[in-house]
Write an enzyme that holds these catalytic residues in place. Sequence first.
Site, PDB file in Angstrom:
ATOM      1  N   GLU A 246     -11.691   3.459  -6.928  1.00 41.73           N
ATOM      2  CA  GLU A 246     -10.804   4.556  -6.574  1.00 41.73           C
ATOM      3  C   GLU A 246     -11.607   5.785  -6.131  1.00 41.73           C
ATOM      4  O   GLU A 246     -11.238   6.478  -5.175  1.00 41.73           O
ATOM      5  CB  GLU A 246      -9.891   4.894  -7.760  1.00 41.73           C
TER       6      GLU A 246
ATOM      7  N   LYS B 285     -11.160   7.551  -2.463  1.00 39.10           N
ATOM      8  CA  LYS B 285     -10.810   8.971  -2.316  1.00 39.10           C
ATOM      9  C   LYS B 285     -11.763   9.633  -1.332  1.00 39.10           C
ATOM     10  O   LYS B 285     -11.354  10.334  -0.407  1.00 39.10           O
ATOM     11  CB  LYS B 285     -10.897   9.637  -3.696  1.00 39.10           C
TER      12      LYS B 285
ATOM     13  N   GLU C  78     -11.139   8.309   2.272  1.00 38.12           N
ATOM     14  CA  GLU C  78      -9.873   8.708   2.904  1.00 38.12           C
ATOM     15  C   GLU C  78      -9.953  10.077   3.539  1.00 38.12           C
ATOM     16  O   GLU C  78      -9.442  10.298   4.629  1.00 38.12           O
ATOM     17  CB  GLU C  78      -8.752   8.760   1.852  1.00 38.12           C
TER      18      GLU C  78
ATOM     19  N   CYS D 208       5.987   6.773   9.640  1.00 36.77           N
ATOM     20  CA  CYS D 208       6.680   7.648  10.565  1.00 36.77           C
ATOM     21  C   CYS D 208       7.861   8.275   9.836  1.00 36.77           C
ATOM     22  O   CYS D 208       8.324   7.787   8.812  1.00 36.77           O
ATOM     23  CB  CYS D 208       7.198   6.866  11.755  1.00 36.77           C
TER      24      CYS D 208
ATOM     25  N   TRP E 289       3.306   7.807  13.398  1.00 39.86           N
ATOM     26  CA  TRP E 289       1.999   7.308  12.987  1.00 39.86           C
ATOM     27  C   TRP E 289       1.795   6.037  13.784  1.00 39.86           C
ATOM     28  O   TRP E 289       2.519   5.069  13.610  1.00 39.86           O
ATOM     29  CB  TRP E 289       2.033   7.026  11.496  1.00 39.86           C
TER      30      TRP E 289
ATOM     31  N   ASN F 134      11.289   3.580  13.132  1.00 43.06           N
ATOM     32  CA  ASN F 134      10.196   3.321  12.186  1.00 43.06           C
ATOM     33  C   ASN F 134      10.083   1.831  12.005  1.00 43.06           C
ATOM     34  O   ASN F 134      11.109   1.144  11.964  1.00 43.06           O
ATOM     35  CB  ASN F 134      10.485   3.902  10.800  1.00 43.06           C
ATOM     36  N   GLY F 135       8.887   1.344  11.809  1.00 43.33           N
ATOM     37  CA  GLY F 135       8.712  -0.072  11.538  1.00 43.33           C
ATOM     38  C   GLY F 135       7.905  -0.752  12.624  1.00 43.33           C
ATOM     39  O   GLY F 135       7.283  -0.095  13.442  1.00 43.33           O
TER      40      GLY F 135
ATOM     41  N   ARG G 157       3.777  12.459   6.322  1.00 45.36           N
ATOM     42  CA  ARG G 157       3.933  11.009   6.367  1.00 45.36           C
ATOM     43  C   ARG G 157       3.261  10.383   7.567  1.00 45.36           C
ATOM     44  O   ARG G 157       3.156   9.168   7.670  1.00 45.36           O
ATOM     45  CB  ARG G 157       5.417  10.678   6.464  1.00 45.36           C
TER      46      ARG G 157
ATOM     47  N   HIS H  88     -26.773  -8.314  -5.144  1.00 45.22           N
ATOM     48  CA  HIS H  88     -26.498  -9.600  -4.514  1.00 45.22           C
ATOM     49  C   HIS H  88     -26.134  -9.426  -3.041  1.00 45.22           C
ATOM     50  O   HIS H  88     -25.280 -10.120  -2.521  1.00 45.22           O
ATOM     51  CB  HIS H  88     -25.392 -10.349  -5.270  1.00 45.22           C
TER      52      HIS H  88
ATOM     53  N   LYS I 276       1.392   9.065   4.431  1.00 41.95           N
ATOM     54  CA  LYS I 276       1.608   9.094   2.989  1.00 41.95           C
ATOM     55  C   LYS I 276       2.229   7.817   2.461  1.00 41.95           C
ATOM     56  O   LYS I 276       1.620   7.107   1.699  1.00 41.95           O
ATOM     57  CB  LYS I 276       2.480  10.295   2.620  1.00 41.95           C
TER      58      LYS I 276
END
Lengths: 604, 604
Positions: A481, A485, A488, A2, A74, A100-101, A27, A504, A599
Site C-alpha cells: 500500500e 500511494k 499514484e 466518468c 476519464w 459511462n462505461g 472522479r 530472487h 476516484k
Amino acid sequence: MCGIVGVIGKKDTTEILLKGLEKLEYRGYDSAGIYVNDQAGHDYLVKEKGKISQLESAVGPEVQGMMGIGHTRWATHGAPSDVNAHPHVSQSGRFYLVHNGVINNYQEIKEQYLKGVNLVSSTDTEVAVQLIGVLVEDGGLDTESAFRKALSIIDGSYAFLLVDREEPDKLFVAKNKSPLLVGVGDGFNVVCSDALAMVAQTKDFVELHDGEMVIVTKDKIQLMDEQGNEVTRKPYHVNLDPSDISKGTYPYYMLKEIDEQPAVLRRLVQEYINEDGTFNFDPKLIDALKEADRLYIVAAGTSYHAGLVGKPIIEQIAQIPVEVELASEFGYHMPLLSKKPFFIYLSQSGETADSRQVLVETNKRGFPSLTLTNVEASTLSREADFTLLLKAGPEIAVASTKAYTAQITVETILAQALAVAKGLPSANDLDVKHQLGLAANGIQTIVDSKDDIEQLAHEFFANTRNAFYIGRGIDYWASLEAALKLKEVSYIQAEGFAAGELKHGTISLIEEGTPVAAIITDKETASHTRGNVQEVQARGAKTLKIVSEDLAQAGDQIIIPTLETVLSPLVSIVPTQLLAYYATLQRGYNVDQPRNLAKSVTVE
Amino acid sequence: MCGIVGVIGKKDTTEILLKGLEKLEYRGYDSAGIYVNDQAGHDYLVKEKGKISQLESAVGPEVQGMMGIGHTRWATHGAPSDVNAHPHVSQSGRFYLVHNGVINNYQEIKEQYLKGVNLVSSTDTEVAVQLIGVLVEDGGLDTESAFRKALSIIDGSYAFLLVDREEPDKLFVAKNKSPLLVGVGDGFNVVCSDALAMVAQTKDFVELHDGEMVIVTKDKIQLMDEQGNEVTRKPYHVNLDPSDISKGTYPYYMLKEIDEQPAVLRRLVQEYINEDGTFNFDPKLIDALKEADRLYIVAAGTSYHAGLVGKPIIEQIAQIPVEVELASEFGYHMPLLSKKPFFIYLSQSGETADSRQVLVETNKRGFPSLTLTNVEASTLSREADFTLLLKAGPEIAVASTKAYTAQITVETILAQALAVAKGLPSANDLDVKHQLGLAANGIQTIVDSKDDIEQLAHEFFANTRNAFYIGRGIDYWASLEAALKLKEVSYIQAEGFAAGELKHGTISLIEEGTPVAAIITDKETASHTRGNVQEVQARGAKTLKIVSEDLAQAGDQIIIPTLETVLSPLVSIVPTQLLAYYATLQRGYNVDQPRNLAKSVTVE
C-alpha cells in the site's frame, strides 16, 4: 470514473450542470462537456479537454436552457481531446448522448450497422449515438424504440443519458452495470451518476437497476424494465452534508483526509463497540460469518491492500481461513471455492465495477455477502446481504488514505466480535478497543511530526525515478500500500516487495542511490528484514527505516508507536501517506488529482 | 549465492581452486579470493573485486601450495570491494576463513567478544574469524575447540571453511543451513558448496547436515555432530556431465537455455508418461497427493511464478485447491493450514534457503512434501519425502528460463496423473501428452522467429526506463514472469499486472511512450484485456500484443500457437524471454550475469 449529470425543468440548467460536474470532477477529468436546450429551438454544445474550469471559461452567457446533460470524462477508448469528449452527436445532429462505461462490441456494431456513417471520434460512445441515429432515420423507429433496440444490441456496461432535439421535453435514460440515479424535484427532475453531484438540488433519489430504461420529463419519471413494462419504485433519502465536501483550511484534500484518520478510528470504535464492550453488529451477520468455513475478500487497489491486511487479522483473531482476491481477476477465474464461502466486498465508493461483477455472480450462486463501504446506499451496499459503513466522511482525494485505515479498523472489530461469538478461548487475548485507541493516538503523533516527514520526503523521493518499500509479513502488506500511494500521486515507479523475495530477481534494479524504505514492526522477522536492508545497502541503496518503538535502533529515521503486530499497518501506513503527499508537492504535481486516475472505478 | 571451494593434498591447488570458482561464478560474483598454503612455511592470499578473470590475472606464478580455500562473493553485508572479499583473516594473521550465509548476531558478537579487535571490513564474516582468533589467542583454546565454541555462539546460516596457519594439514569445515559438500579423492579431498565446482576432481561426495563440523585432511574426513561425537556417512555418486556446462556455439547461456525448451518438454513427456499413456510416478507420491485436502506450493522468484501457473492447472485438472506462497514469507507467517496439507517445493537449484527453511518446519510438523527441482541430491530433494526432477540440464544463466517451462510441464503431468488416480470424470478431457507436444512444437516456432522478436525488443525496450506486462487470469501469471525476466537482465523497471487492476492506481505511471505489453490467450477475457490496452493507449502507451492464434487480430505483433488456455504460459512466456534477452544485449549488458543477482539463493 466518468461523471454524468442531467436536468430538466429548471431555468438555471447551465449552472446546475457545471456545479454538478465540479462535484464529480475528482472522479475523472480528461475532458468535459455539456449540451443545453432551451426548448424553444436553440441549443448549445460545449466541450473542452482538461478541467471543468476550462469548460466553464468556454461556456458563453448565451448558453441557457430548460434542459441539458453534462459529462466529465476519464478516457477509456481514444485519447483525451475535445473531439473525444462527451456529449457525442449523431451524424444528422439530432441526437446527443453522454455515456459511462465500456461498450465491448463497438467494433462489431460499427461493421454491422454503421457502414454509411462517418465517425468523427475514436470512442465507443459515438458508436452508440450513431446507432440510435441510424435506427431512427434509416430504420423508421421512434426514439424510444430505437433506444431500446440499441440497448439490446449493445454488449457492455453503460449509464446513458440521451437527448432527441425533436423531443426536448424528455431525457432518455438507461443503465447497465454503471451507476445512475434519478433525483426527484418539485417541478423538475435530475439525473446523475453520484448523488454528490445533485445533492444541492434534491435529497430524494430513485435508484435504477441493470437493464432498466427511464423517460424523465420535468414532472414525471417513467421507469421501465427491459421488456418495456412499467416499474414503480420509491425514492430513498440521502444523508449528505454538503459541508463535508469542503477542503476547509487545508491546501489539499489528501492532507485533510490523512489528518482525519484518528477521528475516523475513534468514530468507528464508538459506532461498533458498545460501552459495555459488546459489539454493535447485526446478529444475522455474525451468524452468517459463524457458519462460513472460509472468507473471501474481494477488492481492488487500496481496498485490496486493506483486504490483505485483513487476512492475518481475521485469521489470528477469529480463527477462520481467509482468501483475498483481486476483483478484476476473481470475476473471470474463480478458483475452487470452499463448501461454505462467505464473501466480503471492500470498496470505498461502493461502486467499483470489478467488484460488483463478482457480487452479481456470487449472488446468483446464493453465497452470503457483506460490503464494507464508505458510501451508504451505494450499489455494492444495496446488492450485498449486509453492509458495514466506514464512517470516514467523503473521501475526495483520488488517492485513498482514511478509507484504508477505516477498512482495517472495521475488519479488526468484526474479527473480534466473531471470535467472541464463536466462544474462542483466545477471544480476549487482544483488547481491540484499547489497541484501536493506541492506534488513534499513534496516528496523531505521526501527523503532528509532519515537518520531519516532509524533510525525509525531500531527501529520499523528491528527485528519484524509482523506489522500493520492503517488509515481511504484515509489513509486506503495508509495503504494497505504501508503494501504491507513492506511485499514484508522485509518479515514482515504486514497488512494494516481500523483503526476502527481493533477492530472487528484482534486486538487480538496485543501483547507487535507489531509495529503499523498510517497514519493521514484527519482532519475529525484524533482524531478517534488517539483513535485507544491509543487502541493498551493499549495492548502493539509500535506505529509510520505518520502525516501531520497541524495535528501534540508532539510525532508524521514522519511529512509530508499537501496536499488536498484526494491527501495525494502522500506524505504519501513515508516514508513507505523508511521504507520498510531500514528495508529490516537491515534484510539482497536483496531489488530489493524479493524471490518468479516477476516484471510483466504474468500468471493468 | 556465494561459492566456496577448498582442496587439500593436491599439487595443483591454485588451478583447482580457480577452475572451481569459475564454475561457481554464475552463483555470485561481486568479488573473489583464494588462500593457498604450501605446508612448508609459505602462504598466499589474493583477493579481487570483480570477476574471477580479474582474480586470475592477480594470481602470480609463485602462488602454489598443497592446500587452499577459495570464495566467490555475492555481497550481503558490506559493499563489494577487495577488503570485503573473502578469505577474511584474523588480527594476528593466523586464521583464514571463507563463509556463505548470514550471521544474524554479528553486532552482538562484536560488542561482547571483539572489543579489543580492529575490524578492517564491514562484513559479518570477519566477525567470525576474529572470534575464533580471540578464543584461541586470548581464551587459550585449541583451534578445534575454538571453532566449535564459535559455532555455538554464532546465530545464523553458514558454510565455513577455516584454515589455521599453524595446522596447514587440516581444513576445518562446518555447515548450518547453507549447502556444503565434502568430495572424496584418492590421496586428496575437496570441499565445495556445489558439486559442479569439483566434479572434474571427483564424483563422490559426502553431504553434511546442519550443525555438523568436519576436519578434512588429505586422506581423512572426520565428521562430527554438534557435541563432537563422530558420525559416519557414505558418499553418494553424482551424475554430472561436464559438457552440459558448456555454452557450445551460443554467445550466451540464456539463449542456449531458451532454445533447449522444446527438447526439455519432450524429455519430460518421455520421462513421466509411459508409451501406454500411464504415468511414471512413484505410486506412494500419488497416494499421498490423493489423501491431501489442499496443496501448498512454496517457492521464490521464477519458481514462485511457475507455482502461480500451477495453481489453475492443478485445480482445473485434478480438482484440488492449491495455495501458492512466497517461501520467505511463509516461513515466518504460516497462515491457517487445512487439515491435510501437502507441500510442494519448487526450486531449480534445490538449495533455495527460503524454501528450505519452510521445509524444515513442515518436516517438523510431519506434513508430506514433494520437491520439484533440477538438481539431483540437492538439499530440498534430500529432505523432502518425494522428488521429481526437471531434467532440464544445468541452468547456468542467472535468469531462469527452461526451468520455468519444465516446472509447469511437470505440474501438468502430475495433475493429470492425479486426476486419473482419483478417477475424476474430467480426467480425459485434456490430452496432456498431445498438448505438451503442441507446446514443444510451438516453442520451436517461436524460437525460430528470433529475428522478428529482436526487432520488437529494439522498438519497445531498447531505450525505455520502465515497462508493463498485463494480462488476465493465466495471462496475468505469465505477465508476472515476463516482467521479472525483463527486470532481472535488462534493469528496466518492469511490472507485471492484472490487466483490470492497473486502473486502480498504477495507471498513473503511464505516459507518452511507456511500453505496455499485453498477453492475450484466454478467450473469455480477451475483449476485456483489449479494453485495458485501449485505456493505456488513450494515455499514450506504446502497446505490444502477444496473442494466441485463435484470438489474433490485425495489428497484433506476436502471434503464438493456441494451446488449452491454462497451459498457454508454456508458449506465451517464450517471446518474453527472448524480448528480455535481446533488450539486454541492445542496452549493452551481460545477459548471463546481471548485477546484484546470484543463481541459487542460499541466504534468507
